[in-house]
Design an enzyme around this catalytic site. Structure first.
Site, PDB file in Angstrom:
ATOM      1  N   ARG A   8       0.851  -1.192   0.000  1.00  0.00           N
ATOM      2  CA  ARG A   8       0.000   0.000   0.000  1.00  0.00           C
ATOM      3  C   ARG A   8       0.890   1.247   0.000  1.00  0.00           C
ATOM      4  NH1 ARG A   8      -4.206   2.288   4.613  1.00  0.00           N
ATOM      5  NH2 ARG A   8      -5.235   3.812   3.242  1.00  0.00           N
ATOM      6  N   HIS A   9       0.445   2.277  -0.704  1.00  0.00           N
ATOM      7  CA  HIS A   9       1.191   3.537  -0.759  1.00  0.00           C
ATOM      8  C   HIS A   9       1.383   4.132   0.638  1.00  0.00           C
ATOM      9  CE1 HIS A   9      -2.460   5.826   0.150  1.00  0.00           C
ATOM     10  NE2 HIS A   9      -3.097   5.028  -0.690  1.00  0.00           N
ATOM     11  N   GLY A  10       2.313   5.066   0.742  1.00  0.00           N
ATOM     12  CA  GLY A  10       2.543   5.784   1.992  1.00  0.00           C
ATOM     13  C   GLY A  10       1.385   6.721   2.328  1.00  0.00           C
ATOM     14  N   GLU A  11       1.464   7.298   3.490  1.00  0.00           N
ATOM     15  CA  GLU A  11       0.377   8.125   3.999  1.00  0.00           C
ATOM     16  C   GLU A  11       0.203   9.416   3.186  1.00  0.00           C
ATOM     17  OE1 GLU A  11      -0.421   8.914   8.463  1.00  0.00           O
ATOM     18  OE2 GLU A  11       0.484  10.771   7.708  1.00  0.00           O
ATOM     19  N   THR A  12      -1.056   9.845   3.049  1.00  0.00           N
ATOM     20  CA  THR A  12      -1.386  11.148   2.466  1.00  0.00           C
ATOM     21  C   THR A  12      -2.050  12.007   3.538  1.00  0.00           C
ATOM     22  OG1 THR A  12      -3.647  10.611   1.778  1.00  0.00           O
ATOM     23  CG2 THR A  12      -1.866   9.972   0.273  1.00  0.00           C
ATOM     24  N   GLU A  53      -7.182   2.544  -6.928  1.00  0.00           N
ATOM     25  CA  GLU A  53      -8.167   2.323  -5.868  1.00  0.00           C
ATOM     26  C   GLU A  53      -9.566   2.239  -6.492  1.00  0.00           C
ATOM     27  OE1 GLU A  53      -9.384   1.093  -3.228  1.00  0.00           O
ATOM     28  OE2 GLU A  53      -8.225   2.243  -1.759  1.00  0.00           O
TER      29      GLU A  53
END
Length: 221
Positions: A8-12, A82
């Site tokens: 999963r991508h890093g935090e936004t 997504e």
């Protein structure tokens, strides 16, 4: 057999305040960038034959850190995006039951073919069934391309959940039973016919980095 690191991508900034992103293209925040760099460093000594990413920038930025240390180019695939949530996108999770009470209740019931209220652009989003078909088809396509090798796929929480369901043979209407962490490593294998889950939710690289950051701050002080 193909080994797949599904990430999963890093935090936004929107992750941090629990705002629904979907197809909206939100970049990593400072914490997400730190997470992506820690993730890349943790994988540096694993030989990856390819790095794939959703075309949304939060995934592309995360994948780019991995690809840079691996000495490969990021391969972009919009089918790894997504889920599209239609009119839900851009709203805080806490706002949804107030703004769309019926649609929110249907969404929480995990009805496989339910749709969303349309967005301003009249986009009604995707059902769970449509989303599952899109994402699993993309993952298995790349696994077939790199049979017998190891690949990383950087995507989104919903994509990871689809892979988990497929590996565990869970019905589409089953409620979520796992936590999906930003910048987590989730290991699967593809045997040519089915996904199997090897390891879920590894964020040890983030904890180590956070501990080192704290130590260094104490040292400076």
């Amino acid at each position: 057999m193909t080994e797949i690191l599904l990430i999963r991508h890093g935090e936004t900034a929107w992750n941090a305040i629990k705002k629904l992103q979907g197809h909206l293209d939100i970049p990593l925040n400072a914490e997400g960038t730190r997470q992506a760099k820690a993730l890349a460093a943790a994988l540096e000594n694993e030989k990856l034959d390819a790095v794939f990413s959703s075309d949304l920038q939060r995934a592309v930025q995360t994948a780019g850190e991995i690809a840079r240390l691996q000495g490969v180019s990021t391969r972009i695939d919009a089918n790894l995006r997504e889920r599209c949530f239609g009119g839900f996108e851009g709203m805080l999770y806490s706002e949804l039951p107030l703004r769309y009470p019926e649609a929110y209740a249907t969404w929480r019931s995990h009805e496989p073919d339910s749709q969303f209220p349309p967005s301003a652009a009249n986009n009604v989003g995707e059902s769970i069934r449509q989303f599952q078909l899109r994402t699993i088809s993309a993952i298995t396509h790349h696994a077939r391309q790199f049979e017998g090798k190891k690949i990383a796929i950087v995507a989104h929480g919903g994509v990871l959940e689809c892979a988990y369901r497929a590996a565990k043979d869970l019905p589409l209407h089953a409620p979520r039973e796992i936590t999906i962490y930003n910048a987590s490593i989730n290991r699967f294998k593809w045997d040519g016919a089915k996904l199997s889950l090897i390891q879920w939710g590894d964020i040890s690289h983030l904890e180590t980095t956070a501990a080192l950051d704290e130590f260094n701050q104490d040292k400076v002080a």
